[in-house]
Each structure stands twice: as structure tokens, then as C-alpha cells.
Design a protein around this motif. Structure first.
Motif, PDB file in Angstrom:
ATOM      1  N   VAL A 148       0.829  -1.208   0.000  1.00  0.00           N
ATOM      2  CA  VAL A 148       0.000   0.000   0.000  1.00  0.00           C
ATOM      3  C   VAL A 148       0.862   1.255   0.000  1.00  0.00           C
ATOM      4  CG1 VAL A 148      -1.764   1.279   1.261  1.00  0.00           C
ATOM      5  CG2 VAL A 148      -1.894  -1.216   1.143  1.00  0.00           C
ATOM      6  N   TRP A 151       2.391   1.839  -3.377  1.00  0.00           N
ATOM      7  CA  TRP A 151       1.455   2.482  -4.298  1.00  0.00           C
ATOM      8  C   TRP A 151       1.252   3.956  -3.951  1.00  0.00           C
ATOM      9  CZ3 TRP A 151      -0.709   1.633  -8.851  1.00  0.00           C
ATOM     10  CH2 TRP A 151      -0.638   0.346  -9.380  1.00  0.00           C
ATOM     11  N   VAL A 198      -5.466   0.804  -6.091  1.00  0.00           N
ATOM     12  CA  VAL A 198      -4.785   0.011  -5.061  1.00  0.00           C
ATOM     13  C   VAL A 198      -5.662  -1.167  -4.642  1.00  0.00           C
ATOM     14  CG1 VAL A 198      -3.718   0.052  -2.796  1.00  0.00           C
ATOM     15  CG2 VAL A 198      -3.507   2.029  -4.290  1.00  0.00           C
ATOM     16  N   ILE A 266      -6.330   0.759   3.279  1.00  0.00           N
ATOM     17  CA  ILE A 266      -6.095   1.363   1.961  1.00  0.00           C
ATOM     18  C   ILE A 266      -6.734   2.744   1.856  1.00  0.00           C
ATOM     19  CG2 ILE A 266      -6.625   1.145  -0.502  1.00  0.00           C
ATOM     20  CD1 ILE A 266      -6.138  -1.846  -0.247  1.00  0.00           C
TER      21      ILE A 266
END
Length: 321
Positions: A148, A151, A198, A266
Motif C-alpha cells: 500500500v 502504491w 490500489v 487502503i
């Protein structure tokens, strides 16, 4: 007589009780296999019943309590007031936002996963199939948080994705996309688009693997027969592949949809300030201290998944499982 004597000797050897406590227990379990099965299943069933179902029912009970507005303490009397709070516009917005994101991620995962799974099931073999499994499983071997945050850096303004668009002289296209309402933002790392990307990356393997397993069970002769009978590729996909792949799609969608519904990390790291259900649960049971409302929020994904599974069953998605 010799044969009869021999059979008696064998039977006495088989049924002769062993000495000691261990021997007695062994004889009892051998004569009563159901008792042994019961003893083996009792610990996991107790664990499931007490730890999992017990905590679930405790959570459900908490959702029927309320917070005293004057003292801020939990009022442990049965009431539907907390569920009524879910119907206020701010909380309904959280629920709708989460469900829409989960649906979008599930649909996109199915579209991306189907050709990958079909190629692996139909054409890949030997080392290429091993490479396929390695490529799909490799992201699952790394840390969830590492992926995560990676990203987060990729989608940032100074990230590689912005650099890639700049090299292709397509910065204007990215800026136009980020200027769109709702899905845009200051950068991809603080937008719903980034959150969607994501989510799609993290949960995609959970769609690919069940779908690939379902497509492997589709006989190649059916596809060839459909072509021989004059069906177009679209007709073959719609009438042959898709119905037979439905169990895999159902299993994959259950994973991706439910995992997106409950995730709060996320959206916390990659996304805007607008909350999802998981973030709302975290906030209400943490700093806000509103345990009943947090419990009511956690019931929402359970109810949604219950209706989802019921609808999938009605459509026959589980018939071939």
C-alpha cells in the motif's frame, strides 16, 4: 478344524484388549470411531463457537445499545436508536460510497482477471503455468502495508506514474482526469481513482485464482464445438464460457467484494478524507468512543454479504460448485 482354529486365533489377536490406559483408550476408539471423531472435532468447534460466533453475537448485542448524550456512557438497554443513526445522510453516504467502491473493484477485477485466467487455463503449460502461478501469488507474499505504501509513492505527484505521463507528454490528460468531480483530487494518491487502483491491485489475485480453476474444468471440446457450429467468439463467450465460469466468478467476487467492504487501511493511506465503513468503525470505536455505532457499522457488511450470497444462489452461481 485347523481352519476354524486359525480364524479363532486371528480374531483373538485382533480383538484382544491391550494393557494399560493407552491400550484401553485405543480399543475404545477402535470400537467407537464416532467417539474419536467427536473428540477430534470438539476443540475446533468450541473455538469457532466461543471465539468467532461468541464475539460476533457480542458485537451484535453491542449494536442494540446506545450512547447517553449527556454522560457519553453506554446505555445498556435494548434500543434501535443506534441503527437509526445509520440512516442520517452522513452515515448513509459512507455506506453507499463503500458499496459502490466494492462493486466497482469487483467488476474491474473480473474484467482484468478473465483473460489472464483463460490464457493460463487454456494455453499455459509446464514452466509457463508455473510462471503464471508465481506472478499471481508473488504479490501475496509481500507485506500488505509495504504494497500500500509503495502504491502511495507510485501515485504521488512526484511518483513514477506522473513521470511516465510526463515522458509521453500526456500530463494534460492526467490533470483533466484529476479535475473531474468525485473521482479526482490534487493527485492520484489522494483521490478515489488511486484508492480504486490500489484495491484492484491488492485483491486481484483473489479473483484470478478461482476463475482460473473454474476455466480449467471447461472442456476444450465445448469451445471447439461452438466454433464448429458457427458461433462467433462473443457468442461462445456468452453462451459457453461465462456460464461454466460462473462458480469461479462467484467465488472471486465474494472475496473481492467482501474484502473491499471491510478494508480501512487502503482508504486511510491512499484516498481522500471521506470515510469508508472500515474507517468509520475504527474512528467510532477509537477516538469517538461510540462502540454501539461502531458495532452497527460492522453489521452493515454482514447484512450486505448475506443478501449478496442469497442473490448469487438464486441466480444459480453455486450450482456447479
Amino acid at each position: 478344524m485347523t481352519a476354524v482354529h486359525g480364524d479363532a486365533t486371528v480374531q483373538s489377536a485382533i480383538f484382544r484388549e491391550r494393557g494399560g490406559l493407552a491400550g484401553s483408550l485405543s480399543d475404545i476408539f477402535w470400537r467407537n470411531p464416532r467417539l474419536l471423531l467427536l473428540l477430534m472435532l470438539t476443540p475446533p468447534v468450541l473455538w469457532l463457537g466461543i471465539i468467532y460466533l461468541g464475539s460476533l453475537f457480542a458485537l451484535l448485542a453491542q449494536s442494540f445499545f446506545s450512547i447517553d448524550e449527556f454522560s457519553g456512557l453506554i446505555n445498556r438497554e435494548f434500543t434501535l436508536k443506534t441503527y437509526g443513526e445509520l440512516l442520517i445522510p452522513a452515515n448513509l453516504d459512507i455506506i453507499f460510497r463503500t458499496v459502490l467502491m466494492a462493486a466497482a473493484v469487483t467488476l474491474a477485477a473480473a474484467v482484468v482477471a478473465f483473460p489472464v485466467a483463460y490464457y493460463a487455463a487454456r494455453y499455459a503449460s509446464g514452466k509457463w503455468k508455473a510462471l503464471f502461478y508465481l506472478g499471481v501469488m508473488l504479490p501475496l507474499w509481500s507485506s500488505y502495508l509495504v504494497k500500500v505504501y509503495a502504491w502511495k509513492l507510485i501515485l504521488a505527484k512526484e511518483g513514477i506514474l506522473n513521470w511516465f505521463f510526463a515522458k509521453l507528454h500526456l500530463t494534460w490528460l492526467l490533470e483533466a482526469w484529476l479535475a473531474l468531480p468525485v473521482i479526482g483530487g490534487n493527485s492520484l494518491s489522494v483521490s478515489y481513482t488511486g484508492t480504486f487502483l490500489v484495491f484492484l491491485y491488492v485483491w486481484l489475485p483473489f479473483m484470478v485464482l478461482p476463475l482460473q480453476a473454474a476455466l480449467e474444468r471447461v472442456p476444450a471440446s465445448l469451445v471447439e464445438a461452438s466454433s464448429d457450429l458457427g458461433a462467433t467468439p462473443a457468442q461462445t463467450f456468452r453462451n459457453v464460457l461465462l456460464p461454466l465460469a460462473m462458480p469461479g466468478l462467484a467465488a472471486g467476487s465474494i472475496f473481492t467484494f467482501s474484502l473491499t467492504l471491510g478494508d480501512y487501511i487502503i482508504p486511510q493511506i491512499v484516498g481522500s478524507s471521506r470515510l469508508f465503513i472500515g474507517q468509520a468503525v475504527y474512528a467510532h470505536q477509537g477516538t469517538a468512543g461510540n462502540i454501539p455505532l461502531a458495532a452497527a457499522f460492522t453489521v452493515v457488511p454482514i447484512v450486505i454479504m448475506g443478501f449478496y450470497l442469497w442473490g448469487a444462489k438464486r441466480l444459480g452461481a453455486f450450482d456447479a460448485l
